[in-house]
Design a protein around this motif. Structure first.
Motif, PDB file in Angstrom:
ATOM      1  N   GLY A 106       0.836  -1.189   0.000  1.00  0.00           N
ATOM      2  CA  GLY A 106       0.000   0.000   0.000  1.00  0.00           C
ATOM      3  C   GLY A 106       0.872   1.241   0.000  1.00  0.00           C
ATOM      4  O   GLY A 106       2.094   1.162   0.133  1.00  0.00           O
ATOM      5  N   GLU A 165       2.496  -0.674   3.717  1.00  0.00           N
ATOM      6  CA  GLU A 165       1.912  -1.906   4.244  1.00  0.00           C
ATOM      7  C   GLU A 165       2.036  -3.017   3.210  1.00  0.00           C
ATOM      8  O   GLU A 165       1.792  -2.803   2.018  1.00  0.00           O
ATOM      9  CB  GLU A 165       0.431  -1.666   4.571  1.00  0.00           C
ATOM     10  N   LEU A 190       0.667  -5.932   1.287  1.00  0.00           N
ATOM     11  CA  LEU A 190      -0.683  -6.402   0.975  1.00  0.00           C
ATOM     12  C   LEU A 190      -0.715  -7.895   0.672  1.00  0.00           C
ATOM     13  O   LEU A 190      -1.777  -8.504   0.643  1.00  0.00           O
ATOM     14  CB  LEU A 190      -1.232  -5.636  -0.235  1.00  0.00           C
ATOM     15  N   ASP A 238      -3.453 -13.946  -0.289  1.00  0.00           N
ATOM     16  CA  ASP A 238      -3.219 -12.688  -1.005  1.00  0.00           C
ATOM     17  C   ASP A 238      -2.098 -12.823  -2.029  1.00  0.00           C
ATOM     18  O   ASP A 238      -2.136 -12.220  -3.084  1.00  0.00           O
ATOM     19  CB  ASP A 238      -2.863 -11.585  -0.009  1.00  0.00           C
TER      20      ASP A 238
END
Lengths: 794, 204
Positions: free
Chosen positions: A710, A714, A716, A722
């Motif tokens: 992100g 962050e 992801l 994911d």
């Protein structure tokens, strides 16, 4: 599986299923987390940064230290006090310790290590470590990072031939930005270390699923302040995949080793998947701009590349090697002599990068082959034809940047790929599909696959003048020991540390041929013990080096033992050693029958060598063992920035046929052909396994796999829900063919083949999708349906 | 990452061992386990059955698949106490001390494993599929394997191997589209077929 068919000669080249399989199929593998190499090891849990970039304002471990079952805590301050920063192949603007000292620079960076009686208690206590962070702005854009002196690790420019003149005289110039995001081979088994510090001897023993020792043993030892003789690294018999990613285990040899040293107990740590995705290791992210200068008839006149490698938060050895691994093959399969490269390496706030299957190859061929596709489009020449026009045709061939393509048949591979794919029919199908409004495309990639890297290539990161300060580095030696014990048992040790590639089976085939025995009689250990195994600073599993130098060392050692067997047999049979032939477990006097007077069994010869040294021929030592080392020829340190970066260079031609669904953006691979020339195939069954497995990695990278962050840094893609790996239904059937142009540089004519499709597939599929979408510019990876859907009719 | 730590900060968790009885690969075991002990850790570190591998600890990779009362389960997503009174089958129980099962042989011949870390979970899950659906087709096999991460093989030889056992079990003798690997195995003198079809339940 020991009941193989009767022994015959010529095991090399057979599609022999593996001897390794049986134990693994029975659940009798011996992986790092299965082992209890020392009694009473305590368990570590690592406290890690949730931030991509933050200052550590305060760290409080007191509650953790007071928790049930806790042995103690190692902090970043301890790490700084007890160790030195890791060295890499270039100086780094940021010192790299095994844990963060006052600033965290990527998500998952270790901050503290909590050690307890068991892992559950260690994790309980780790949750009680208080860390107060002041978040800082993360740097995630490598192109922006080049302007930051604290982020720029190195910058070098290379010129070969006269690229300026080539571009000045070009009829057509094409190019674009081709970015390859960081991804991972994602071994299914994560990292694991059991560290045992011996305070009396001042030595650290580390059992770990590392893929070497190679140079990184020395890097870990130096960080620990130990001479290499006092760091003993032992790898388990089995390792659950690596694809390069486990080269990063050395960082945790240091971290867990320091925990053992501080706390006075053996400490074990097994990485979990969340830790692995956040903080183990990734491939090197590459931002590349490329330009190709073409004549109107399609001749490639010159290439200019401006490459920026994102190595993540710290420069982790052997980085910045990813930039230079391909240096001898920068011009790929083509005869072009004019080349310019600007090579920059930057730090960002991502997970550190280093080895990952293909190592620089996927990142290089995406732009190079993409440029060829764009050139073909502009020139209105079929891309396979354009490649064919420019292929290297005479061997040996020296590339402008110093690479040596010792042998090959590039044009033959291309012809075979054209036939195998039914290329003309595919083009016709494309015409029909397009008339019907379908998004149908064909992509080509021609890839030179370097193997057996030259230790010296990484010194290219330094200017030639400063390179002279260090001792010259070249070559890529490997060692092996072959022993025949008093009972006649044949044992081989190599230090090639496989993670499933089947080295044991191939070594058994090679030794079986040299000794005239059945391969099932040859016991092979390929794991490493730096105190007792034959190894060199190059030893390990990387750069597809096994079939050249690993096999080379095993063959040399076996030949020495075979020579001794022949000498003893000759003595027994009253003949010269060179009249003796080893076959079917027996030494035969050549040209005679099989009577008792003309044969003697290997077992008997072994018994003599051990039981009756007096009865041996004059000058022969007792016992039957040999250790030998082998280094591939034709490698030297760089001169004038030209280097033969790898001993061998195989060749791959891929043709991808794809269709993009107009309604959903879904990418379907209709057909995929991959033709390889990896020299002589020592075991075609295992070779095909490498090709198909490498395909899956390349396919994952181009279609879905990438570490995503992100805007605040962050991560992801921190779980397997994911970070998406291809499943069997996602993977297209690949049709393969192998040509075998023997290598003149390796003992059995083999070239490495473990990485070729990982290099070629992203380029071929990307080119096919550009073709399907009528694009004359690159598309950012990964080619997800969402991304493609946005580009349809754009 | 200490994600597994279950307790609220400052509130020490009271844990008492609980007595359970399980039958593992046909052997009855009585053990005292903490309630939060994962089945995977129980099998691996208490019983020493390290053939069950842990690849993700969040139920995606499938490496830790075992059968609990005949039903495939992710051992990383169950607590050992949940198996009290249950029969558990792990990879070690497939061939036991005997010959490899047809599925194990087929994987060997097709080069359906490289590092072997995913193999135990796949053997358990595919054995279960073949028991329920002896003639399972390629699409069913691929769907099953979508729950198992293999990073070495590209899956194709695994699918080929399972399909071959399924065909043999279904009584087909003719070889189909994917017999290449079998031919390779033949070429080096290895038996080309996985042996008697037998009862596919033997594979589980």
């Amino acid at each position: 599986m020991t009941d193989q068919a009767v022994a015959t000669r010529g095991w090399i080249g057979r599609a022999l299923p593996r001897f390794e399989d049986e134990a693994l199929l029975r659940g009798r593998g011996r992986f790092i987390d299965d082992l209890e190499p020392v009694p009473g090891a305590h368990h570590a849990a690592i406290v890690r940064s949730p931030h991509a970039h933050a200052r550590i304002r305060h760290l409080d471990v007191s509650a953790a230290e007071a928790a049930d079952g806790v042995t103690g805590v190692l902090t970043g301050a301890d790490v700084q006090a007890m160790s030195r920063p890791f060295a890499a192949a270039a100086p780094s603007p940021v010192p790299y310790y095994a844990a963060a000292v006052d600033t965290v620079r990527h998500v998952g960076e270790p901050v503290a290590v909590v050690v307890a009686r068991d892992r559950y208690l260690a994790e309980d206590a780790a949750a009680r470590v208080r860390v107060d962070y002041d978040p800082l702005a993360p740097v995630l854009d490598a192109r922006a990072a080049v302007h930051d002196s604290d982020a720029l690790v190195s910058e070098r420019s290379f010129h070969y031939g006269d690229p300026e003149a080539a571009f000045a005289h070009a009829d057509v110039i094409v190019g674009g930005r081709f970015d390859f995001p960081a991804w991972t081979g994602l071994p299914l088994e994560g990292y694991g270390v059991v560290a045992d510090w011996d305070p009396g001897a001042g030595t650290l023993t580390a059992w770990c699923n590392f893929q070497g020792p190679f140079t990184l043993h020395g890097v870990a030892a130096a960080a620990l302040g130990l001479p290499g003789t006092r760091l003993r690294v032992i790898t388990p018999e089995h390792s659950g995949g690596s694809f390069g990613i486990k080269s990063g285990v050395f960082v945790y040899v240091a971290l867990i080793g320091l925990a053992s040293r501080k706390l006075g107990v053996p400490v074990r740590w097994t990485e979990d998947r969340l830790e692995h995705l956040a903080a183990s290791q990734t491939s090197t992210g590459r931002c590349a701009e490329i330009e190709g200068a073409f004549a109107a008839d399609g001749e490639l006149l010159g290439v200019r590349i401006d490459a920026i490698d994102d190595v993540g938060a710290y420069l982790r050895a052997p980085e910045p090697a990813s930039m230079y691994r391909m240096h001898g093959a920068l011009t790929g399969a083509y005869r072009v002599r004019n080349l310019a490269l600007r090579a920059r390496v930057v730090l960002t706030n991502r997970c550190p990068s280093a080895l990952n299957r293909g190592f620089g190859g996927p990142q290089h061929y995406l732009p190079l082959e993409g440029m060829m596709a764009l050139g073909a489009r502009r020139l209105r020449i079929d891309p396979l034809r354009l490649a064919e026009l420019n292929l290297v045709r005479r061997f040996p061939y020296e590339t402008p940047s110093g690479g040596l393509y010792a042998s090959g048949d590039f044009a033959g591979c291309l012809r075979e790929a054209r036939e195998l794919s039914g290329y003309e029919a595919r083009r016709e199908e494309r015409r029909r599909a397009r008339r019907a409004g379908r998004l149908y495309g064909i992509g080509v990639a021609c890839v030179v696959e370097p193997s057996i890297s030259n230790m010296g290539y990484v010194t290219l990161v330094e200017e030639e003048a400063s390179r002279g300060n260090a001792l010259p580095k070249s070559g890529n030696a490997e060692g092996a020991t072959v022993t025949i014990n008093p009972a006649g048992g044949i044992g081989v040790r190599v230090s090639t540390t496989p993670q499933g590639q089947g080295h044991g089976t191939v070594v058994a085939q090679v030794v079986a041929d040299a000794l005239g025995v059945d391969p099932s009689q040859v016991a092979v250990r390929a794991d490493a013990d730096t105190s007792f195994s034959p190894w060199t600073v190059a030893s390990g599993n990387y750069s597809s080096r096994f079939s050249g130098v690993g096999v080379g060392a095993a063959l040399r050692a076996t030949e020495q033992v075979a020579g001794k067997l022949r000498a003893i047999a000759g003595h027994v049979l009253g003949a010269d050693a060179d009249e003796i032939e080893l076959r079917d477990g027996v030494a035969h006097l050549r040209g005679s029958g099989d009577g008792a007077e003309t044969t003697v069994s290997l077992r008997r010869l072994a018994g003599m060598a051990h039981w009756n040294p007096e009865g041996l021929p004059e000058g022969l030592e007792p016992g039957l063992a040999a250790t030998a080392y082998y280094a591939a020829p034709e490698l030297a340190p760089p001169v004038d920035d030209r280097i033969s970066a790898s001993t061998e260079n195989g060749f791959v031609v891929d043709i991808a046929v794809v269709e993009v669904d107009r309604a959903t953006g879904r990418l379907a691979v209709i057909d995929y052909v991959s033709v390889h020339d990896a020299g002589r195939l020592l075991n075609p069954l295992l070779a095909e396994g490498q090709v198909i497995g490498g395909f899956a990695h390349g396919f994952g990278a181009v279609t879905r796999e990438a570490h995503a962050h992100g805007a605040d840094g962050e991560l992801l893609t921190d779980t397997l829900k994911d970070y998406l790996c291809p499943t069997p239904a996602d993977l297209p059937a690949v049709r393969t063919a192998h040509r075998e142009t023997p290598s003149p540089l390796t003992p059995l004519g083999a070239k490495g083949l473990g990485e070729g499709t990982t290099m070629s597939v992203p380029a071929a599929i990307h080119n096919a999708v550009m073709d399907a979408l009528h694009r004359d510019a690159p598309i950012a990876l990964p080619l997800t349906p969402a991304r493609l859907w946005e580009l349809i009719d754009a | 990452m200490a994600e597994g730590a279950p307790m609220a900060e400052g509130a020490p968790m009271v844990e008492r061992p609980i007595s359970i009885v399980v039958e593992v690969n046909g052997l009855r075991r009585r053990e005292h386990v903490m309630p939060r002990l994962l089945l995977s850790d129980f099998l691996r570190h208490r019983l020493g059955l390290t053939g069950t591998h842990v690849g993700c600890e969040h139920g995606v990779c499938g490496a830790c698949t075992v059968r609990v009362d005949g039903i495939p389960a992710r051992a990383c997503l169950m607590f050992a106490v949940q198996t009290d009174g249950c029969a558990i089958e792990t990879v070690e129980g497939l061939a036991g001390t005997g010959e490899l099962t047809p599925l194990q042989r087929a994987l060997h011949e097709a080069h359906g494993l490289q590092c072997g870390f995913c193999t135990p979970g796949i053997l358990i899950a595919a054995g279960d599929l073949l028991e329920r659906r002896p003639g399972a087709d390629r699409a069913e096999i691929e769907a099953l394997l979508s729950g198992h991460v293999c990073r070495c093989t590209g899956y194709r030889p695994i699918v080929d191997a399972i399909e071959r056992v399924a065909r043999d079990a279904a009584g087909h003798t003719a070889r189909g589209d994917h017999a290449d690997d079998a031919d390779d195995a033949d070429a080096n003198g290895d038996p080309g077929g996985p042996g008697d079809p037998g009862d596919p339940g033997e594979a589980a």
